[in-house]
Design a protein around this motif. Sequence first.
Motif, PDB file in Angstrom:
ATOM      1  N   UNK A 180     -11.396   6.548  -3.289  1.00 18.20           N
ATOM      2  CA  UNK A 180     -10.151   7.285  -3.533  1.00 18.20           C
ATOM      3  C   UNK A 180     -10.097   8.576  -2.727  1.00 18.20           C
ATOM      4  N   UNK A 181     -11.056   9.457  -2.940  1.00 17.32           N
ATOM      5  CA  UNK A 181     -11.003  10.802  -2.352  1.00 17.32           C
ATOM      6  C   UNK A 181     -11.969  10.994  -1.183  1.00 17.32           C
ATOM      7  N   UNK A 182     -13.229  10.629  -1.404  1.00 22.09           N
ATOM      8  CA  UNK A 182     -14.246  10.875  -0.387  1.00 22.09           C
ATOM      9  C   UNK A 182     -15.117   9.645  -0.215  1.00 22.09           C
ATOM     10  N   UNK A 195      -7.115   8.766   0.482  1.00 19.73           N
ATOM     11  CA  UNK A 195      -6.501  10.008   0.974  1.00 19.73           C
ATOM     12  C   UNK A 195      -6.417   9.998   2.504  1.00 19.73           C
ATOM     13  N   UNK A 196      -7.484   9.589   3.166  1.00 23.78           N
ATOM     14  CA  UNK A 196      -7.475   9.525   4.626  1.00 23.78           C
ATOM     15  C   UNK A 196      -6.497   8.461   5.128  1.00 23.78           C
ATOM     16  N   UNK A 224      -4.258   5.455  -5.765  1.00 22.57           N
ATOM     17  CA  UNK A 224      -2.820   5.692  -5.596  1.00 22.57           C
ATOM     18  C   UNK A 224      -2.498   7.182  -5.656  1.00 22.57           C
ATOM     19  N   UNK A 225      -3.080   7.891  -6.618  1.00 24.21           N
ATOM     20  CA  UNK A 225      -2.825   9.332  -6.726  1.00 24.21           C
ATOM     21  C   UNK A 225      -3.273  10.061  -5.466  1.00 24.21           C
ATOM     22  N   UNK A 234       6.564   4.244   0.147  1.00 24.97           N
ATOM     23  CA  UNK A 234       6.047   3.338  -0.879  1.00 24.97           C
ATOM     24  C   UNK A 234       4.572   3.013  -0.638  1.00 24.97           C
ATOM     25  N   UNK A 235       3.807   2.947  -1.720  1.00 21.44           N
ATOM     26  CA  UNK A 235       2.374   2.649  -1.646  1.00 21.44           C
ATOM     27  C   UNK A 235       2.040   1.577  -2.669  1.00 21.44           C
ATOM     28  N   UNK A 236       1.251   0.602  -2.262  1.00 19.36           N
ATOM     29  CA  UNK A 236       0.759  -0.437  -3.157  1.00 19.36           C
ATOM     30  C   UNK A 236      -0.753  -0.525  -3.036  1.00 19.36           C
ATOM     31  N   UNK A 237      -1.381  -1.062  -4.067  1.00 19.64           N
ATOM     32  CA  UNK A 237      -2.776  -1.468  -3.992  1.00 19.64           C
ATOM     33  C   UNK A 237      -2.798  -2.976  -3.810  1.00 19.64           C
ATOM     34  N   UNK A 238      -3.627  -3.453  -2.893  1.00 22.05           N
ATOM     35  CA  UNK A 238      -3.702  -4.887  -2.612  1.00 22.05           C
ATOM     36  C   UNK A 238      -4.342  -5.608  -3.787  1.00 22.05           C
ATOM     37  N   UNK A 239      -3.519  -6.302  -4.546  1.00 27.01           N
ATOM     38  CA  UNK A 239      -3.978  -7.100  -5.686  1.00 27.01           C
ATOM     39  C   UNK A 239      -3.483  -8.524  -5.505  1.00 27.01           C
ATOM     40  N   UNK A 240      -4.239  -9.519  -5.992  1.00 28.95           N
ATOM     41  CA  UNK A 240      -3.781 -10.903  -5.854  1.00 28.95           C
ATOM     42  C   UNK A 240      -2.369 -11.085  -6.416  1.00 28.95           C
ATOM     43  N   UNK A 241      -1.535 -11.738  -5.625  1.00 28.92           N
ATOM     44  CA  UNK A 241      -0.176 -12.012  -6.051  1.00 28.92           C
ATOM     45  C   UNK A 241       0.860 -11.020  -5.548  1.00 28.92           C
TER      46      UNK A 241
END
Length: 251
Positions: A180-182, A195-196, A224-225, A234-241
Amino acid sequence: MEITVLGGCGAWPAAGLACSGYLLDHDGFLLLVDPGYATLPRLLELVPAERIDAVAVTHKHPDHCADLNPLLRARALRDDPAPGLPVHTLPGALDAVLALDRPGMLDEAYDLQEFAAGEAFEVGPFGIETMLLPHYVPNAGLRIRADGATVTYTGDTGPSPLVAELAASSDVLIADASYAEEVPEDSAAYLTSARQAALQATEAGVGRLVLTHLVPETDPDAALRAARDGFGGPIDVARPGLTLDVPQQSG
């Protein structure tokens, strides 16, 4: 162009999930990108194995290519074997996976088409540009276009200005966001944080960011945060489906 995420875990698949895998569909041509661990069962929920028209693999790590083996088995070990599947990758990247079975068993199941990072080539309706991005092993970032729609996928990469160069003005950037951060110090040159990834997406001027390769310990909400601090789209996390429709661009 339609993108369906089969999985987005990094390193190994968390319970009920899968590692990197993305199905791209344009005019009925199906391109499978990075068939990582546990992606084949998700793929087979959508289409039979013989419907896949081509495969592209960014690098040799098994969380990006291990399920090529059962995919080829599903196509070859049947009464009516499917034609050889075109498989595009860097030289030597699939040697280990293709050696899992006895010699000759799957020779007719695939058509290996190796490319050098930096080369561009056509796969059905897709045009693919490639770029070597920093990772523990050679990794080819992919810029994939079809009828004006453009998707860039980093594979696994450390932070680099080359990411923004490859992804410039893409409709979608599917980006390594292992943490997420580092990123831990020993991996900071070879993996990217959410973040990067967000900062690189902003620099590239992309329309949408998809965070992928989250290691199982990374909280998707935290990713996401962290990304929202650096990218306003827009931002998504790659999840199945997860399915994204990337419309053709006019002009």
